[in-house]
Write an enzyme that holds these catalytic residues in place. Structure first.
Site, PDB file in Angstrom:
ATOM      1  N   SER A   1       5.372   3.200   5.991  1.00 15.12           N
ATOM      2  CA  SER A   1       4.301   2.918   6.932  1.00 15.12           C
ATOM      3  C   SER A   1       4.437   3.803   8.172  1.00 15.12           C
ATOM      4  CB  SER A   1       4.324   1.422   7.278  1.00 15.12           C
ATOM      5  OG  SER A   1       3.194   1.020   7.987  1.00 15.12           O
TER       6      SER A   1
ATOM      7  N   HIS B   1       0.988  -3.753   0.926  1.00  8.70           N
ATOM      8  CA  HIS B   1       1.570  -2.766   1.840  1.00  8.70           C
ATOM      9  C   HIS B   1       3.096  -2.836   1.909  1.00  8.70           C
ATOM     10  CE1 HIS B   1       1.709   0.081   5.097  1.00  8.70           C
ATOM     11  NE2 HIS B   1       2.226  -0.792   5.941  1.00  8.70           N
TER      12      HIS B   1
ATOM     13  N   ASP C   1      -3.432  -0.270  -1.363  1.00  4.77           N
ATOM     14  CA  ASP C   1      -2.971  -0.306   0.026  1.00  4.77           C
ATOM     15  C   ASP C   1      -3.923   0.486   0.914  1.00  4.77           C
ATOM     16  OD1 ASP C   1      -1.530  -0.548   2.348  1.00  4.77           O
ATOM     17  OD2 ASP C   1       0.223   0.579   1.654  1.00  4.77           O
TER      18      ASP C   1
END
Length: 513
Positions: A302, A413, A358
């Site tokens: 991320s 995610h 995602d």
């Protein structure tokens, strides 16, 4: 009755397993034989319509018929039988192939089908990135919120990574007390370990045994990211600003986290950039003086993937010729086309692991992105367009029979979902591999993604009693941290000084085998 049902379920799964075709067979480094996917879709017209609409949205609507088919096709003889098997794929000697696995040929012919040696290395680096979450203090009522719960010498041992073959040499801290998106954690208490900084990751280096296995001394930088996709919608500033001396530009918030510092802080008198580059330089100098081949591998999930790309850009500028690879998970776009091209010219290799469902890898630049390059003849080079970097390994939630197929933005995610899918991925046209080793229960650490039949509680990973302990008077209280685990800038400085003295006076290897 429960026992009878369990026996019948076991027989059904066994029968399915016996009748299914092999998912993938890899005979040698260059020889791949792929099995086909025998999964059949239901014929109901309504279901087909629902599937068509959901595919347009890159989502999957789980119908009753589809759910029953998926559950019946759990591709193991019995989930319980896995409990008595190793949870990791065996480590193999990659010393003769390390450059290809590290991306020297941009992972040509290694991704689809996914080579087992590369799969093992991707999972290894992903687990380093996962460690930055598992050891992080998220508790807003803790005076140490935003720090690592363990000192660097205990980190891998506490997280079950003591057999990784790496040793942590440095912690990295980033500014949180500035005008930035709310990606970084802050305590609600007045008296805290730091009002200005967050623990953002670590630097580690392979020990002698692991270095022999992988063919070089590998320096790893692992960057922590964010969990909730909603943070990206609310806080992405979408503002590009210059980096370097050319036309390269990167997102403002990422660059601020990476470069911000203040003399008034305890942990960020130097920026995250300065901290990591100082440590990487120290390790490179030390091992190159010993005549060793050195590589730099940067990983993150991320936001951590974005910071990792900035880290790689700076490292390539400072250490020309050093093999540098980025293995990122769920990473967003970071910069413009010029930034991407400059990374390519400097030889940085980037492998982006993404998940079809995602949303974060599509940001920023959901509409205006690298796809506009086909109009360059009309528009010219667009300096303000966000562009992904590197090679993509794209995964799909629907490939795993263990995962629920409904909408779960957080679960899509999370890094553990990614690692589960990497471990089971063979190729884009084959089934989830039967002999996947990684513990399936890890997927539900922070979410509810596993099918109910596995009976794994959701969001099960936490401190015992959520960090409370009963004291001598029988009252539940937050315990004090062990003194060695309390963040201390003086302790960090002392450790670094000792390491520098060890190198200067030639006191032997930093860590040994």
């Amino acid at each position: 009755m429960a026992a009878k049902n369990a026996i019948n379920l076991h027989r059904n799964i066994t029968a399915v397993h016996r009748n299914r075709r092999p998912s993938a067979k890899i005979n040698s480094y260059q020889d791949f034989t792929i099995g086909s996917n025998s999964h059949q879709k239901p014929s109901n017209k309504a279901i087909k319509l629902a599937e068509s609409l959901s595919n347009m949205l890159n989502l999957h609507i789980e119908t009753t018929i589809q759910r029953n088919i998926d559950r019946a096709n759990l591709n193991v003889l019995s989930f319980e039988e896995k409990h008595n098997t190793p949870a990791r794929s065996p480590k193999e000697d990659i010393s003769g192939k390390w450059r290809e696995i590290h991306g020297s040929r941009d992972w040509y012919d290694l991704l689809d089908p996914l080579h087992p040696l590369l799969r093992r290395e991707i999972v290894k680096y992903g687990e380093f990135a996962q460690a930055t979450y598992d050891a992080f203090d998220f508790d807003a009522f803790s005076e140490y919120c935003g720090s690592c719960r363990y000192n660097r010498r205990k980190l891998f041992d506490k997280l079950g990574l003591n057999e990784s073959g790496y040793n942590v040499t440095k912690y990295i801290y980033a500014m949180s007390h500035i005008d930035l998106p709310q990606w970084l954690e802050k305590s609600r208490l007045v008296d805290t370990w730091s009002k200005d900084s967050n623990w953002m990751g670590f630097v580690a280096v392979s020990d002698d045994e692991e270095s022999r296995r992988i063919g070089r001394r590998d320096i790893v930088v692992a960057w922590r990211g964010t969990v909730a996709p909603s943070e990206w919608y609310d806080n992405m500033q979408r503002k590009l600003e210059p980096i370097g001396h050319g036309d390269s530009k990167v997102e403002h918030g990422f660059l601020s986290i990476y470069t911000s510092k203040s003399d008034r802080t305890r942990y960020n008198k130097s920026s995250a950039s300065e901290q990591v580059m100082r440590e990487v330089k120290r390790l490179i100098d030390y091992y190159q003086r010993l005549g060793e081949q050195v590589s730099l591998t940067i990983t993150g999930h991320s936001l951590g993937g974005a910071l990792g790309l900035l880290n790689a850009y700076e490292a390539a500028k400072n250490f020309p010729g050093l093999p540098i690879a980025v293995v990122s998970f769920a990473a967003p776009r970071v910069g413009n086309i010029a930034f991407r091209d400059e990374l390519y010219q400097m030889g940085v290799k980037t492998l982006r692991v993404t998940l079809k469902q995602d949303v974060v890898p599509r940001m920023p630049g959901i509409v205006f992105n690298e796809s506009l390059q086909k109009f360059d003849d009309i528009t010219g080079t667009l300096e303000w367009v966000y562009t992904h970097v590197g090679v993509e390994l794209k995964l799909d939630v629907r490939s795993s029979p263990y995962l629920k197929k409904g909408l779960n933005l957080v679960g899509f995610h999370l890094l553990e979902t990614y690692l589960h899918l990497v471990d089971g991925f063979c190729s884009s046209d084959s089934c989830f591999r039967v002999d996947a080793r990684r513990d399936v229960a890890l997927v539900n650490k922070y979410c509810d993604m596993l099918v109910d039949e596995l009976r794994i509680p959701h969001s099960w990973y936490q401190l015992e009693n959520k960090g409370l302990e009963k004291n001598n008077c029988g009252r539940w209280v937050k315990p004090k941290r062990d003194p060695e685990d309390i963040p201390s800038p003086s302790a960090e400085s002392y450790t670094n000084n000792m390491l520098e003295m060890e190198e200067s006076y030639g006191l032997g290897s930093l860590f040994g085998a």
